[in-house]
Scaffold this active site. Structure first.
Site, PDB file in Angstrom:
ATOM      1  N   HIS A   1       0.788  -1.187   0.026  1.00 22.04           N
ATOM      2  CA  HIS A   1      -0.025  -0.250   0.199  1.00 22.04           C
ATOM      3  C   HIS A   1       0.960   1.279  -0.178  1.00 22.04           C
ATOM      4  O   HIS A   1       1.839   1.276   0.595  1.00 22.04           O
ATOM      5  CB  HIS A   1      -0.766  -0.031   1.389  1.00 22.04           C
ATOM      6  CG  HIS A   1      -2.017  -1.063   1.104  1.00 22.04           C
ATOM      7  ND1 HIS A   1      -3.272  -0.424   1.191  1.00 22.04           N
ATOM      8  CD2 HIS A   1      -1.975  -2.221   1.176  1.00 22.04           C
ATOM      9  CE1 HIS A   1      -4.233  -1.746   0.959  1.00 22.04           C
ATOM     10  NE2 HIS A   1      -3.200  -2.681   1.068  1.00 22.04           N
TER      11      HIS A   1
ATOM     12  N   TYR B   1      -9.148   5.385   7.661  1.00 18.85           N
ATOM     13  CA  TYR B   1      -9.220   5.892   9.100  1.00 18.85           C
ATOM     14  C   TYR B   1     -10.514   7.010   9.220  1.00 18.85           C
ATOM     15  O   TYR B   1     -10.113   7.863   8.795  1.00 18.85           O
ATOM     16  CB  TYR B   1      -8.073   6.287   9.713  1.00 18.85           C
ATOM     17  CG  TYR B   1      -7.089   5.212  10.156  1.00 18.85           C
ATOM     18  CD1 TYR B   1      -6.638   4.670  11.272  1.00 18.85           C
ATOM     19  CD2 TYR B   1      -6.323   4.599   8.999  1.00 18.85           C
ATOM     20  CE1 TYR B   1      -5.649   3.637  11.524  1.00 18.85           C
ATOM     21  CE2 TYR B   1      -5.253   3.634   8.967  1.00 18.85           C
ATOM     22  CZ  TYR B   1      -5.106   3.129  10.585  1.00 18.85           C
ATOM     23  OH  TYR B   1      -4.146   2.100  10.886  1.00 18.85           O
TER      24      TYR B   1
ATOM     25  N   PRO C   1      -3.971  -0.395  18.682  1.00 17.48           N
ATOM     26  CA  PRO C   1      -3.803  -1.015  17.541  1.00 17.48           C
ATOM     27  C   PRO C   1      -3.930   0.219  16.519  1.00 17.48           C
ATOM     28  O   PRO C   1      -3.715  -0.023  15.297  1.00 17.48           O
ATOM     29  CB  PRO C   1      -4.904  -1.889  17.250  1.00 17.48           C
ATOM     30  CG  PRO C   1      -5.917  -1.563  18.120  1.00 17.48           C
ATOM     31  CD  PRO C   1      -5.275  -1.007  19.631  1.00 17.48           C
TER      32      PRO C   1
ATOM     33  N   LYS D   1       1.428  -0.497  15.409  1.00 15.13           N
ATOM     34  CA  LYS D   1       2.808  -1.012  15.940  1.00 15.13           C
ATOM     35  C   LYS D   1       3.030  -1.999  16.590  1.00 15.13           C
ATOM     36  O   LYS D   1       4.304  -2.245  16.876  1.00 15.13           O
ATOM     37  CB  LYS D   1       3.133   0.343  16.800  1.00 15.13           C
ATOM     38  CG  LYS D   1       3.020   1.780  16.059  1.00 15.13           C
ATOM     39  CD  LYS D   1       4.240   1.829  15.078  1.00 15.13           C
ATOM     40  CE  LYS D   1       4.616   2.840  13.959  1.00 15.13           C
ATOM     41  NZ  LYS D   1       4.077   2.084  12.664  1.00 15.13           N
TER      42      LYS D   1
ATOM     43  N   TYR E   1       4.314   6.129  10.575  1.00 18.48           N
ATOM     44  CA  TYR E   1       3.431   4.884  10.131  1.00 18.48           C
ATOM     45  C   TYR E   1       4.081   3.964   9.462  1.00 18.48           C
ATOM     46  O   TYR E   1       3.862   2.736   9.630  1.00 18.48           O
ATOM     47  CB  TYR E   1       1.965   5.432   9.330  1.00 18.48           C
ATOM     48  CG  TYR E   1       0.994   4.334   9.581  1.00 18.48           C
ATOM     49  CD1 TYR E   1      -0.093   4.395  10.190  1.00 18.48           C
ATOM     50  CD2 TYR E   1       1.003   3.237   8.524  1.00 18.48           C
ATOM     51  CE1 TYR E   1      -1.168   3.506  10.186  1.00 18.48           C
ATOM     52  CE2 TYR E   1      -0.051   2.224   8.349  1.00 18.48           C
ATOM     53  CZ  TYR E   1      -1.174   2.517   9.238  1.00 18.48           C
ATOM     54  OH  TYR E   1      -2.188   1.494   9.159  1.00 18.48           O
TER      55      TYR E   1
END
Length: 390
Positions: free
Chosen positions: A72, A201, A294, A298, A383
């Site tokens: 991604h 998100y 979550p 990580k 991220y």
């Protein structure tokens, strides 16, 4: 019984450590209280940082990941009437992979079987001893009911936050920091192709939602709920209706496709860090030393980073050079705290607290992240994965 490194826990951290030690000619024995079938079936994290992919690939564990993993470029951040794509590849030159922890575990188990690794499953009454000496040991009852003592040059606890290893660090030495969040995730696995190419998100005044995936055929989705939420209160129709509402079904023509739900669970959320991650000849890695919510993806990645630092340090230690082992805890904890901060930041930015003032602050932060290249690059850098040595 005698070995160079005794590893408590046969999850990804324990098996990856055994794999990396084996590459350096260091013998280890892995101990696990569950069955191999149980460990293989656990549904956990699904996002791998660039750093984690590099570690797995560099050490011969990336064949199936490369063939089946979903690469991604970034994620979508969403709030009412707006959805923005953060392109990590363009912002920081790094990507992430969707490849479930279950699949990582399968690859590690296959590699350890191929190498003839000693893994003792279904043990009980595990205890760690003499970690302040040069001959620490683990005692346990094996699958046949026999009491055993495994002596080693070092013991590594990869047995999670409820295992015996972290408790073996004396109270006078250990420090613990913890935050329990006032919400949880209701997670589902569904046999339906993802309705999005990138993860979504979504901030919503009624609670956070996340659209993720496990493969081109299986979707993984989450809803913010109360920590005491009962799964029985969430029949499939209600789950899909609430996901559609929070994820913006119909917004700009986007549609959420429902499908058969195969797994449903409630995941509490907390942050937890224990220091030091090394006491005497006992070392902690992964969830034995730290837990993160979550939201920032990580948990598994931190475990991989710990092990990548620890393996060469242990190889040097058993050969008489303890410098890297002495530095392990402080080096690992710098990255742990950086990732703990990022996970806290993502969590508090995206989850509804019920406070109207908090909601306006969250929306202001989301507008900043999605309109400022510098802010977006900061999120992307964290991220997609910080360097192993931060």
């Amino acid at each position: 019984m005698r070995t160079q490194v005794a590893i408590v826990g046969a999850g990804p951290a324990g098996l990856l450590l055994a794999h990396l030690l084996d590459e350096q000619g260091v013998e280890s024995v892995v101990l696990e209280n569950r069955s191999e079938e149980y460990v293989l079936a656990r549904i956990r994290a699904g996002i791998l940082e660039q750093s984690s992919v590099d570690v797995l690939t560099d050490h011969g564990l990336g064949a199936r990941l490369g063939a089946e993993g979903m690469r991604h470029r970034g994620i979508h951040l969403q709030f009412p009437h707006e959805r923005h794509h953060l392109d990590f590849a363009e912002l920081v030159g790094r990507r992430v992979w969707v490849y479930g922890q279950t699949e990582v575990q399968k690859d590690l188990v296959a590699a350890r079987h191929a190498a003839g690794q000693a893994i003792l499953y279904e043990i009980g009454e595990t205890a760690v001893h003499d970690v302040d000496t040069e001959r620490p040991a683990v005692t346990f009852v094996d699958a046949d009911g026999r009491r055993q003592r495994l002596t080693a040059d070092a013991v590594v606890g990869c047995d999670g936050s409820f295992g015996p290893s972290r408790q073996a660090v004396p109270e006078r030495v250990r420090q613990v920091w913890e935050r329990v969040y006032p919400y949880a995730w209701l997670g589902i696995l569904a046999d339906v192709p993802p309705s999005t190419e990138e993860l979504i998100y979504a901030w919503h005044p009624e609670g956070f939602a996340l659209h993720s995936m496990r493969s081109h055929r299986v979707s993984r989705l989450y809803l913010q709920v109360r920590p005491d939420e009962r799964i029985e209160e969430w029949p499939d129709d209600r789950v899909w209706a609430e996901l559609a509402r929070r994820l913006g079904h119909g917004q700009d023509g986007w549609e959420l496709t429902p499908g058969p739900v195969t797994e449903k669970s409630v995941l509490p959320m907390r942050s937890f860090v224990q220091s030091p991650m090394r006491y005497g000849r006992l070392f902690l890695a992964g969830d034995a030393a730290h837990i993160v919510p979550p939201t920032g993806a990580k948990g598994l990645n931190l475990a991989i980073a710990d092990v990548a630092l620890l393996a060469p340090a242990l190889a040097a230690l058993v050969r008489g050079d303890g410098a890297a082992a002495d530095a392990y805890s402080s080096t690992a904890l710098r990255r742990v705290w950086a990732c703990t901060h990022f996970s806290w930041w993502m969590t508090t930015m995206l989850h509804a607290s019920g406070d109207p003032f908090d909601a306006q602050l969250q929306l202001a932060q989301l507008r900043w992240v999605t309109s400022s290249r510098a802010a977006a690059a900061g999120l992307a850098e964290n991220y997609a994965g910080l360097p192993l040595r931060t």
